[in-house]
Design an enzyme around this catalytic site. Structure first.
Site, PDB file in Angstrom:
ATOM      1  N   THR A 133      15.423 -62.381 -36.897  1.00 50.04           N
ATOM      2  CA  THR A 133      15.734 -63.212 -38.055  1.00 50.04           C
ATOM      3  C   THR A 133      16.325 -64.544 -37.640  1.00 50.04           C
ATOM      4  OG1 THR A 133      17.213 -63.348 -39.993  1.00 50.04           O
ATOM      5  CG2 THR A 133      17.961 -62.012 -38.169  1.00 50.04           C
ATOM      6  N   ASP A 134      16.201 -65.545 -38.513  1.00 46.69           N
ATOM      7  CA  ASP A 134      16.849 -66.829 -38.240  1.00 46.69           C
ATOM      8  C   ASP A 134      18.358 -66.757 -38.426  1.00 46.69           C
ATOM      9  OD1 ASP A 134      16.927 -66.646 -41.014  1.00 46.69           O
ATOM     10  OD2 ASP A 134      15.993 -68.599 -41.386  1.00 46.69           O
ATOM     11  N   GLU A 135      18.855 -65.682 -39.020  1.00 45.65           N
ATOM     12  CA  GLU A 135      20.292 -65.578 -39.274  1.00 45.65           C
ATOM     13  C   GLU A 135      21.107 -65.442 -37.993  1.00 45.65           C
ATOM     14  OE1 GLU A 135      21.674 -63.306 -42.615  1.00 45.65           O
ATOM     15  OE2 GLU A 135      19.682 -63.266 -43.522  1.00 45.65           O
ATOM     16  N   TYR A 159      25.368 -57.938 -40.039  1.00 46.63           N
ATOM     17  CA  TYR A 159      23.911 -57.833 -39.918  1.00 46.63           C
ATOM     18  C   TYR A 159      23.375 -58.774 -38.848  1.00 46.63           C
ATOM     19  CZ  TYR A 159      19.070 -59.181 -40.782  1.00 46.63           C
ATOM     20  OH  TYR A 159      17.755 -59.515 -40.617  1.00 46.63           O
ATOM     21  N   LYS A 163      21.609 -58.037 -35.113  1.00 45.61           N
ATOM     22  CA  LYS A 163      20.279 -58.508 -34.741  1.00 45.61           C
ATOM     23  C   LYS A 163      20.350 -59.406 -33.503  1.00 45.61           C
ATOM     24  CE  LYS A 163      16.784 -57.984 -36.337  1.00 45.61           C
ATOM     25  NZ  LYS A 163      15.740 -56.946 -36.069  1.00 45.61           N
TER      26      LYS A 163
END
Length: 355
Positions: A133-135, A159, A163
């Protein structure tokens, strides 16, 4: 080829499997634990296909993974299994550590054990594709900055931290053991079969029921929106054509503030579902501002120029065309929605969005 897809009953995983079965001649083994967000009804169009196979397996179960690798003999592993909802990670981070970090470790080790026993040409052809994810990058301060493949990691939530950890593990298994990996980091996905706790399906379904449309803070958090079927195409291209050890950012070129997304949904519903619940004059009247999420990132935006230049992928849907397809899908698939909105989900929803 044979694709082992983890998390294939989830939102993005099911889109990937539908794409592979419907557009290629490859075989797919769907490995999914079937937690609350996994739904085999999302695969109803391919479930009886002879090239599709399913195993209800927890990726933290190393012995079960070893057996699956031995039996199926995959050429490609596409790792999508993950706990993925930021709000749930804040209220219950343990599951995110277990699945996203420990699960990725177990899958890497099962893959490595299988890979070292392959013939040399099969070793060279094997790929472990980690979908992230870009998060992991945190958020962007400027209004024009973009996440690139070399942006430093600065995760904000349990989260995104889990990741980020899994991304580092995957790259370490490439550097240390030579496992042939590729990594992708994507922006916010939306589209059909999206679990209804996420922003877009939540707003569609709440509006149709005359319920409040909860918007965090002032609603000015900006996200880059990617139609899930565009993402599925991109993932297949990376898995089959990406260069070993490389990272590819995947974005939709559609930056929108959350509040603007909610307004766009309301406008589409005025057109597509004009018969509103009793007492509702305009869908946008249901918008309700609630306390902001702890540690809420302000802006994400992806620079997807590398995947375009090296692999020729660009999104086919604009936000406007993709959102219309999404709203139309939810209006036409009320039975799917009813089945995933279990009592447990409703209970979680009612406690999560208190003003």
């Amino acid at each position: 080829m044979k694709f082992l897809v983890t998390g294939g009953a989830g939102f993005i995983g099911s889109a990937v499997i539908r794409h592979i079965i419907q557009n290629t001649e490859h075989q797919v083994l769907n490995v999914d634990k079937l937690t609350y967000a996994g739904n085999l009804e999302s695969l109803i169009s391919v479930v009886d296909h002879p090239r599709y196979h399913f195993s209800q397996t927890d990726i933290c179960d190393r012995a079960a993974l070893d057996q699956l690798f031995s039996d199926f003999q995959p050429d490609v592993v596409m790792h999508l299994a993950a706990e993925s909802h930021v709000d749930r990670s804040i209220s219950g981070p343990s599951a995110f550590i277990e699945t996203n970090i420990i699960g990725t470790y177990q899958l890497l080790e099962a893959s490595r054990s299988y890979w070292v026993g392959l013939a040399e040409k099969d070793k060279l052809a094997f790929r472990f594709h980690h979908i992230s994810t870009d998060e992991v990058y945190g958020d962007l301060e400027g209004t024009t900055d973009l996440f690139t493949e070399t942006t430093s990691y600065s995760p904000s939530s349990p989260y995104s931290a889990s990741k980020a950890s899994s991304d580092h593990l995957v790259r370490a298994w490439n550097r240390t053991y030579g496992l042939p990996v590729v990594v992708t980091n994507c922006s916010n996905n939306y589209g059909p079969y999206h679990f209804p706790e996420k922003l877009i399906p939540l707003m569609i379904l709440n509006a149709l029921q005359g319920k409040a449309l909860p918007v965090y803070g002032n609603g000015q958090q900006i996200r880059d929106w990617l139609f899930v079927e565009d993402h599925a195409r991109a993932l297949y291209v990376v898995a089959t054509q990406g260069s070993v050890g490389e990272t590819y950012n995947i974005g939709g070129h559609n930056e929108k503030a959350n509040l603007d997304v909610v307004h766009a949904i309301c406008q589409l519903l005025e057109e597509l579902a004009p018969n509103k619940p009793e007492g509702i004059q305009h869908y946008q009247d249901l918008i309700t501002y609630v306390k902001d999420r702890p540690g809420h990132d302000v802006r994400y935006a992806i620079d997807a120029s590398k995947i375009k230049a090296e692999l020729g992928w660009v999104p086919e849907e604009s936000f406007e065309t993709g959102l219309r397809k999404t709203v139309e899908w939810y209006l036409s698939n009320t039975e799917w929605v009813h089945h995933v909105q279990s009592g447990e989900y409703q209970s979680w929803l009612s406690t999560q969005y208190q003003g």
